[in-house]
Write an enzyme that holds these catalytic residues in place. Structure first.
Site, PDB file in Angstrom:
ATOM      1  N   GLU A   1      42.351  41.468  47.241  1.00 42.49           N
ATOM      2  CA  GLU A   1      42.346  40.755  48.523  1.00 42.49           C
ATOM      3  C   GLU A   1      42.180  39.252  48.372  1.00 42.49           C
ATOM      4  O   GLU A   1      42.392  38.498  49.302  1.00 42.49           O
ATOM      5  CB  GLU A   1      41.238  41.266  49.467  1.00 42.49           C
ATOM      6  CG  GLU A   1      41.340  42.724  49.849  1.00 42.49           C
ATOM      7  CD  GLU A   1      40.228  43.149  50.802  1.00 42.49           C
ATOM      8  OE1 GLU A   1      39.527  42.267  51.348  1.00 42.49           O
ATOM      9  OE2 GLU A   1      40.054  44.359  51.008  1.00 42.49           O
ATOM     10  N   GLY A   2      41.763  38.785  47.201  1.00 42.55           N
ATOM     11  CA  GLY A   2      41.396  37.387  47.007  1.00 42.55           C
ATOM     12  C   GLY A   2      39.899  37.172  47.002  1.00 42.55           C
ATOM     13  O   GLY A   2      39.432  36.020  46.981  1.00 42.55           O
TER      14      GLY A   2
END
Length: 360
Positions: free
Chosen positions: A326-327
Site C-alpha cells: 500500500e505504501g
C-alpha cells in the site's frame, strides 16, 4: 502509432535522467563533518542527507510536500490460486483507501503526506470514484492475462503503463517534493517474484514467500506457477519492458514510470516494499541512473526482497517485519527523510555553536 509515440516519450524522459550532483554531495559532506557531534555519529541519517543534497542540488533541500502514489492493478494469475484473498478485494481496498480507512491513510497522515490512488489496470471500472478527490484513472486494461499461460500484456501496453507513471510524475512534480510508491492488487506478489527471478537470477523457490498468508503446500503451488510463467514467457533480463510485458502487472509498470519520471524531474522517491521494488527494478533495468533517486524504505518479510535490494545495491532504512504494501513502509520512512534534512539544515557546526573540536 500509440506505442511509437509512447516509446518516443519514454526515450525523451530517459535523456533527462542524470546522476546526483557530486559538487552538492561534497558540500553536504563538508558541513556534516563539522556538526557538533563525533565524526559521522548519526550514521545512515548522514548518508541519506548527502544523497538528498545530491538529488535536490542544494544543502537546504525542502521536502515538506510529500505524496504516496498507490498504483492499482488486477492479475489474471489469481486463477491459479496464488492468493488467499479473492480478486474483488482489490476493489474493496481501493474504496477503503479513498474513504481514508486503510493503513496507508493512517501512516501517511502521521508522516504529513497525501495519498493518491491510480487505477492502472483493475478489473473494476470504479464508476463511483471518478470524481472523488485522490482518485485518478489511467487504466490500460481490466487486469493482466494469466502469466502461467502467456504474457501478462502486450509490449505496447507495457510501454503505455510506464508512460502513464511518467506523466503522473511530471504532473505532480510542481506540487510534490518527495514521492512515495504504493501498490494495491490481489495476487501481485506472484508477478513481483517472477520479475525478481528474472532480474536477480535467483531460483524461484528461494525468492517466493507466503504472500498474504499461504500455507506451505500453497506456497509450493505458487512456486510451480511462477516457474511455469517463466518457462512459458522467457522474458529477457536485459530488457525491462519485455520483463514487464511478459510477467509483470499494470501497477508495477506505473510504479516504474513514476520512478523514471521523478528522476527526470530530480525528485527523490521513497520505494515501499516487495511490489514497489519490482517496479524499481524495472525502472533500473531501463535506466540505471534512477538508482541515485531511490530511497529504499524497508526490508520486507518476503524472502525475495533482500535479493532485489542487493541487485539495486541499496540498503533499506529499516526492517520491521512488514509485508502489507500500500505504501505503508514508504510513508513511515518519510519520517527518516525528514530527520535527515533537519540534521543537514538545523544542527550547528562547531564554529557556529562555539564548541571546541576534537583534540588532535
Amino acid at each position: 502509432m500509440i506505442s511509437e509515440q509512447a516509446d518516443s516519450f519514454l526515450q525523451a524522459t530517459l535523456r533527462k535522467i542524470y546522476p546526483q550532483d557530486l559538487s552538492w554531495r561534497d558540500r553536504a559532506i563538508e558541513r556534516l563533518e563539522q556538526l557538533t557531534m563525533p565524526y559521522w555519529a548519526m550514521g545512515d541519517f548522514m548518508d541519506l542527507a548527502v544523497n538528498l543534497a545530491g538529488v535536490y542540488r542544494t544543502i537546504t533541500p525542502s521536502i515538506s510536500r510529500k505524496r504516496i502514489v498507490v498504483m492499482v492493478g488486477d492479475h489474471g494469475v489469481t486463477e491459479e490460486g496464488v492468493s488467499c484473498y479473492p480478486p474483488d478485494v482489490t476493489t474493496q481496498m481501493v474504496h477503503n483507501i479513498i474513504d481514508g480507512g486503510a493503513a496507508i491513510n493512517a501512516m501517511s497522515r502521521q508522516a504529513g503526506a497525501d495519498v493518491c490512488v491510480v487505477d492502472m489496470g483493475a478489473c473494476d471500472a470504479f464508476t463511483s470514484l471518478q470524481d472523488k478527490s485522490g482518485f485518478i484513472s489511467r487504466k490500460i486494461s481490466t487486469g493482466t492475462a494469466n502469466i502461467a499461460r502467456g504474457p501478462a500484456m502486450s509490449r505496447s501496453h507495457a510501454v503505455m503503463a510506464i508512460q502513464a507513471g511518467v506523466e503522473l510524475a511530471n504532473k505532480f512534480s510542481e506540487q510534490v517534493d518527495l514521492f512515495g510508491t504504493g501498490d494495491m492488487g490481489i495476487g501481485n506478489t506472484t508477478p513481483s517474484t517472477a520479475i525478481a527471478a528474472v532480474l536477480t537470477g535467483k531460483p524461484v523457490a528461494e525468492l517466493t514467500g507466503n504472500g498474504t498468508g499461504l500455507d506451505e503446500e500453497q506456497k509450493k503451488a505458487k512456486i510451480a506457477v511462477i516457474e511455469r510463467a517463466l518457462s512459458a514467457n522467457k522474458p529477457d533480463p536485459k530488457d525491462g519492458i519485455d520483463v514487464l510485458a511478459k510477467v509483470g502487472g499494470f501497477e508495477i509498470g506505473g510504479i516504474a514510470g513514476l520512478i523514471l519520471g521523478a528522476a527526470a524531474n530530480q525528485k527523490a522517491v521513497v520505494v515501499d516494499g516487495f511490489i514497489s521494488t519490482a517496479g524499481a527494478l524495472i525502472a533500473y533495468t531501463i535506466e540505471p541512473f534512477v538508482r541515485d533517486y531511490l530511497i529504499c524504505a524497508h526490508k520486507s518479510v518476503e524472502p525475495g526482497h533482500r535479493y532485489m535490494l542487493e541487485k539495486l545495491q541499496l540498503e533499506p532504512l529499516f526492517s520491521l517485519n512488514m509485508r502489507l504494501g500500500e505504501g505503508t513502509g514508504a510513508a513511515f520512512a518519510m519520517n527518516a527523510v525528514d530527520a535527515a534534512v533537519r540534521l543537514l539544515t538545523e544542527v550547528s557546526t562547531f564554529s557556529e555553536a562555539g564548541v571546541s573540536t576534537k583534540e588532535k
